[in-house]
Design a protein around this motif. Structure first.
Motif, PDB file in Angstrom:
ATOM      1  N   GLN A 269       0.835  -1.196   0.000  1.00 34.12           N
ATOM      2  CA  GLN A 269       0.000   0.000   0.000  1.00 34.12           C
ATOM      3  C   GLN A 269       0.871   1.248   0.000  1.00 34.12           C
ATOM      4  O   GLN A 269       1.963   1.258   0.577  1.00 34.12           O
ATOM      5  CB  GLN A 269      -0.906   0.018   1.231  1.00 34.12           C
ATOM      6  N   SER A 270       0.351   2.299  -0.602  1.00 36.75           N
ATOM      7  CA  SER A 270       1.065   3.569  -0.581  1.00 36.75           C
ATOM      8  C   SER A 270       1.150   4.101   0.840  1.00 36.75           C
ATOM      9  O   SER A 270       0.159   4.093   1.578  1.00 36.75           O
ATOM     10  CB  SER A 270       0.340   4.591  -1.464  1.00 36.75           C
ATOM     11  N   PRO A 271       2.323   4.601   1.234  1.00 38.71           N
ATOM     12  CA  PRO A 271       2.443   5.191   2.569  1.00 38.71           C
ATOM     13  C   PRO A 271       2.067   6.671   2.602  1.00 38.71           C
ATOM     14  O   PRO A 271       2.161   7.293   3.663  1.00 38.71           O
ATOM     15  CB  PRO A 271       3.931   5.005   2.874  1.00 38.71           C
ATOM     16  N   VAL A 272       1.664   7.221   1.458  1.00 34.87           N
ATOM     17  CA  VAL A 272       1.340   8.653   1.411  1.00 34.87           C
ATOM     18  C   VAL A 272       0.147   8.932   2.325  1.00 34.87           C
ATOM     19  O   VAL A 272      -0.902   8.291   2.216  1.00 34.87           O
ATOM     20  CB  VAL A 272       1.043   9.106  -0.027  1.00 34.87           C
ATOM     21  N   GLY A 273       0.338   9.874   3.225  1.00 33.45           N
ATOM     22  CA  GLY A 273      -0.700  10.227   4.178  1.00 33.45           C
ATOM     23  C   GLY A 273      -0.561   9.582   5.534  1.00 33.45           C
ATOM     24  O   GLY A 273      -1.328   9.894   6.451  1.00 33.45           O
ATOM     25  N   LEU A 274       0.419   8.694   5.696  1.00 30.89           N
ATOM     26  CA  LEU A 274       0.621   8.045   6.995  1.00 30.89           C
ATOM     27  C   LEU A 274       1.203   9.041   8.008  1.00 30.89           C
ATOM     28  O   LEU A 274       1.792  10.060   7.627  1.00 30.89           O
ATOM     29  CB  LEU A 274       1.563   6.850   6.848  1.00 30.89           C
ATOM     30  N   PRO A 275       1.074   8.753   9.293  1.00 28.48           N
ATOM     31  CA  PRO A 275       1.626   9.653  10.316  1.00 28.48           C
ATOM     32  C   PRO A 275       3.135   9.828  10.176  1.00 28.48           C
ATOM     33  O   PRO A 275       3.835   8.934   9.698  1.00 28.48           O
ATOM     34  CB  PRO A 275       1.291   8.944  11.629  1.00 28.48           C
ATOM     35  N   HIS A 276       3.620  10.978  10.606  1.00 27.33           N
ATOM     36  CA  HIS A 276       5.073  11.207  10.576  1.00 27.33           C
ATOM     37  C   HIS A 276       5.631  11.526  11.955  1.00 27.33           C
ATOM     38  O   HIS A 276       6.844  11.620  12.118  1.00 27.33           O
ATOM     39  CB  HIS A 276       5.421  12.340   9.602  1.00 27.33           C
ATOM     40  N   GLU A 277       4.774  11.656  12.942  1.00 32.38           N
ATOM     41  CA  GLU A 277       5.226  11.877  14.312  1.00 32.38           C
ATOM     42  C   GLU A 277       5.057  10.563  15.072  1.00 32.38           C
ATOM     43  O   GLU A 277       3.952  10.200  15.484  1.00 32.38           O
ATOM     44  CB  GLU A 277       4.436  13.004  14.969  1.00 32.38           C
ATOM     45  N   LEU A 278       6.155   9.845  15.243  1.00 33.91           N
ATOM     46  CA  LEU A 278       6.122   8.505  15.794  1.00 33.91           C
ATOM     47  C   LEU A 278       6.982   8.406  17.051  1.00 33.91           C
ATOM     48  O   LEU A 278       7.731   9.333  17.385  1.00 33.91           O
ATOM     49  CB  LEU A 278       6.610   7.495  14.749  1.00 33.91           C
ATOM     50  N   MET A 279       6.888   7.264  17.703  1.00 31.45           N
ATOM     51  CA  MET A 279       7.651   7.007  18.911  1.00 31.45           C
ATOM     52  C   MET A 279       8.763   6.009  18.616  1.00 31.45           C
ATOM     53  O   MET A 279       8.625   5.131  17.758  1.00 31.45           O
ATOM     54  CB  MET A 279       6.744   6.431  20.001  1.00 31.45           C
TER      55      MET A 279
END
Length: 313
Positions: A269-279
């Protein structure tokens, strides 16, 4: 007698040189023609969350699988086995052969690799090889042990899928880091690991082309004078407290890029739009890319992954 001994030494050195040359040449000449049919049927993509097993070293680390789990969302699960620069051969030999075993696997996510694969509980097995990769192929029997691991994973879960994580070489390793990444894929990763693994497994071993994603993103950033805060290749790599560059280990931006690439390939699946603030794995906030950089990272990942036939997409 001395003359005879000298001749024997010369002969031994010549034989060793010939063996190394033949091994390197054999890998370079392996075009995988005999395994291409395995890839023709394509790949069944997952319809739900995955259970993933990661095998490798610090370029896998604890943070990348943790970030991948956050990108994938509820239901994704994983386990791992790590070491300090550990080759596939040492992982196969077991705990006593793995440098840094106790330190790297002091996590609830650790599970013995052989036990994990033989359980059949994992939908995806992801392995990578030590770097320098040329040394691994020449001295650590990469072709043999990539095959052993792939075959073990396929036997443990015939319905599971096997993946090879293509990493990168050090920034200060010659020749030039950026220009050699595509060549390394063709001359080492494919013939030295991917094709032997597919032969041994009797099924496709799919590629997670992180090195190619890095090359595409860095080439664009350096040509454009930067993508947001990413100005050069060094901006994907760590630094010591005194500011000294770590030429091989990624910083949080680099780890995020690796996790995005794993997500795109594993889930198809495309990762476009996934969160970018992660732990990070320890629960602390990772240094996040800006929204602009995160978006371009996600786009580049999908551009590379979705157009490479060895990802199965």
């Amino acid at each position: 007698m001395r003359y005879l001994l000298a001749l024997l030494v010369v002969a031994a050195v010549a034989a060793l040189f010939y063996w190394r040359h033949a091994q390197r040449a054999g890998a370079a000449q392996d075009d995988g023609a005999d395994v291409q049919a395995l890839y023709q049927a394509g790949r069944a993509l997952p319809q739900g969350p995955l259970r993933v097993y990661h095998l490798g070293h610090s370029l896998v680390g604890r943070d990348m699988p943790a970030m991948l789990a956050q990108l994938a969302g509820q239901g994704h699960d994983y386990a791992l086995q790590l070491g300090w620069g550990t080759a596939l051969r040492e992982h196969h030999q077991g705990r006593e052969a793995i440098a840094g075993f106790d330190q790297e696997n002091a996590t609830p996510r650790y599970r013995d690799a052989h036990q994990a694969l033989q359980s059949g509980e994992y939908d995806a097995f992801v392995m990578t090889e030590m770097v320098r990769l040329q040394d691994a192929i020449q001295y650590k029997e990469s072709r043999l042990y990539a095959g052993k691991w792939a075959a073990e994973a396929a036997a443990g879960n015939p319905a599971g899928q096997v993946f090879l994580y293509e990493s990168w070489h050090a920034l200060d390793d010659q020749p030039d880091w950026l220009s050699r990444l595509p060549d390394d894929l063709e001359t080492m990763w494919k013939p030295g690991l991917l094709w032997p693994a597919a032969r041994a497994a009797g099924k496709p071993v799919w590629l997670i082309p992180v090195g190619q994603v890095m090359a595409r993103l860095v080439a664009e950033a350096e040509a454009r004078g930067g993508i947001a805060e990413l100005a050069s290749r060094e901006d994907l790599f760590g630094r010591s407290p005194d500011g000294t560059l770590d030429p091989i280990h990624p910083n949080d931006l680099g780890v995020y890029l690796v996790a995005l690439t794993h997500y795109a390939v594993l889930y198809g699946q495309s990762p476009v739009g996934l969160p970018h603030e992660l732990m990070r794995a320890d629960g602390s906030p990772a240094d996040a890319p800006s929204p602009e950089l995160a978006r371009r990272m996600q786009e580049v990942v999908w551009e590379v992954v979705s157009t490479n036939p060895l990802t199965g997409l």
